[in-house]
Design a protein around this motif. Structure first.
Motif, short mmCIF file in Angstrom:
data_model
loop_
_atom_site.label_atom_id
_atom_site.label_comp_id
_atom_site.label_asym_id
_atom_site.label_seq_id
_atom_site.Cartn_x
_atom_site.Cartn_y
_atom_site.Cartn_z
N GLU A 96 0.83 -1.21 0.00
CA GLU A 96 0.00 0.00 0.00
C GLU A 96 0.86 1.26 0.00
OE1 GLU A 96 -3.59 0.04 2.20
OE2 GLU A 96 -4.05 2.02 1.37
N GLN A 97 1.96 1.22 0.76
CA GLN A 97 2.88 2.38 0.75
C GLN A 97 3.37 2.64 -0.67
OE1 GLN A 97 3.65 4.14 3.73
NE2 GLN A 97 2.01 2.78 4.35
N ARG A 100 0.50 4.04 -2.85
CA ARG A 100 0.17 5.40 -2.46
C ARG A 100 1.23 6.38 -2.96
NH1 ARG A 100 0.06 5.62 3.27
NH2 ARG A 100 -2.08 4.88 3.23
N TRP A 101 2.48 5.95 -2.88
CA TRP A 101 3.56 6.81 -3.34
C TRP A 101 3.41 7.10 -4.84
CZ3 TRP A 101 7.78 6.41 -6.76
CH2 TRP A 101 8.72 7.44 -6.67
N HIS A 103 0.73 6.99 -6.61
CA HIS A 103 -0.45 7.83 -6.76
C HIS A 103 -0.12 9.30 -6.48
CE1 HIS A 103 -4.65 9.09 -6.52
NE2 HIS A 103 -4.35 9.67 -5.38
N GLN A 104 0.55 9.52 -5.36
CA GLN A 104 0.86 10.90 -4.96
C GLN A 104 1.77 11.59 -5.96
OE1 GLN A 104 2.36 10.38 -1.01
NE2 GLN A 104 0.34 10.46 -0.07
N LEU A 136 -5.59 -2.43 -4.66
CA LEU A 136 -4.69 -1.28 -4.46
C LEU A 136 -4.56 -0.46 -5.74
CD1 LEU A 136 -1.80 -2.76 -2.29
CD2 LEU A 136 -3.48 -1.02 -1.61
N LYS A 139 -7.82 1.44 -6.02
CA LYS A 139 -7.92 2.50 -5.02
C LYS A 139 -7.03 3.69 -5.37
CE LYS A 139 -7.09 3.26 -0.04
NZ LYS A 139 -6.62 2.61 1.20
N TYR A 140 -5.82 3.40 -5.83
CA TYR A 140 -4.87 4.48 -6.11
C TYR A 140 -4.80 4.84 -7.59
CZ TYR A 140 -3.63 4.14 -1.25
OH TYR A 140 -3.71 4.15 0.12
#
Ligand code: C2E
Ligand code: MG
Ligand code: MG
Ligand code: MG
Length: 290
Positions: A96-97, A100-101, A103-104, A136, A139-140
């Motif tokens: 997930e990290q 998310r990275w 995605h950001q 994941l 989601k991202y």
């Protein structure tokens, strides 16, 4: 006397076993809390094209910043977590990290490279790895091409049907799948017969020996991978001689201390701020990245 020696040895053995167990129990006691306290930190090790010297991706590697014991390497805690079942929580967290990275970075319009994450053999048997990774990506809002899943060669030793199924689900969805530590086991070639994957990660032990025979074996593996239409990346490249040798036999990609060590996320971000150091459209990233 022999018997005396034996008894002495046994006593020593019991003592060190006990210490080992206490030590393990110590590490495992508050693992839920450790996760909540963000003691686990992801590091990234860049993957490079040895021809261009450019960074083409990164592998996510976890570290444990233990409040009392300091930085603990994954070679110590991953086997413990595989035994007590905690690995699935840790890996879900790590994946997930990574998602998310990515995605950001995209949200912020910053340069970004595809990342690979490790999947443990016990993850495959304890959860729906495909569903997790897919969720994941959804989601991202990530195209599957941004995520690579590394499954270690030793995972294939038994219950291969389940592993093959997860791998083909992932590949059908467009995720890249690589076989980590290829050549470290005894059945490496058989595995290739049974399983479709995208990338072979050559185990770093391949580079340990410098004799003619070892070199011929590495060369054969690289050629075989080409026939099978697999990308190859050499792990553990530490010096220029190894780079020259690998380029000479047609292996173009490497991950190793010669280029970069695993680094904190912030250091990786700093590194790739210089866009002349990266190549997102490299051949290793075989799918079109958007
Ligand atoms: P791996 O997936 O094969 O990762 C590569 C390992 O080789 C990393 O060790 C990396 O630091 C090391 N390495 C890279 N280049 C060189 C080099 O030039 N020389 C030498 N001597 N070593 C090099 P690390 O980070 O200690 O990880 C060890 C293993 O722990 C990984 O091997 C992987 O199997 C496992 N691991 C790490 N993070 C995770 C994770 O988040 N989940 C799971 N399930 N396993 C993980
Ligand atoms: Mg790996
Ligand atoms: Mg490896
Ligand atoms: Mg490994």
């Amino acid at each position: 006397s022999v018997k005396g020696n034996y008894v002495h040895h046994l006593a020593w053995y019991n003592d060190s076993m006990r210490n080992l167990l206490i030590e393990e129990q110590d590490l495992l006691n508050n693992v839920e809390t450790s996760l909540a306290n963000h003691e686990f930190e992801i590091y990234i090790q860049p993957k490079c094209n040895m021809k261009t010297g450019l960074i083409v991706g990164g592998e996510v590697l976890v570290r444990w910043n233990h409040p009392l014991k300091g930085l603990i390497p994954p070679t110590v805690f991953i086997p413990l977590f595989e035994r007590n079942g905690f690995i699935k929580k840790l890996d879900a967290y790590v994946w997930e990290q990574a998602a998310r990275w990515l995605h950001q970075r995209k949200q912020q319009g910053l340069s970004v490279l595809p990342l690979s994450v490790n999947v443990s053999r016990s993850d495959i048997f304890s959860m729906d790895v495909f569903a997790m990774i897919k969720a994941l990506a959804d989601k991202y809002e990530l195209d599957a091409a941004w995520l690579e899943i590394e499954v270690t060669e030793s995972a294939y030793s038994s219950r291969t049907d389940e592993i093959i199924q997860v791998i083909s689900q992932l590949m059908n969805e467009g995720f890249t799948v690589s076989m980590d530590d290829f050549g470290s086991g005894y059945s490496s070639l058989n595995i290739l017969k049974d399983i479709n994957i995208n990338v072979l990660k050559l185990d770093m032990r391949f580079l340990d020996n410098n004799d003619r025979k070892s070199k011929d074996i590495v060369e054969s593996v690289v050629h075989m991978a080409k026939w099978l239409d697999l990308k190859v990346i050499a792990e553990g490249v530490e010096n220029r001689e190894q780079v020259d040798f690998l380029l000479g036999i047609g292996c173009v990609y490497a991950q190793g201390f010669y280029y970069y060590r695993p680094m904190k996320l912030t250091a990786f971000e700093e590194l790739i701020r210089d866009e002349s150091k990266i190549d997102v459209r490299d051949h290793l990233n075989q799918k079109t990245l958007e």
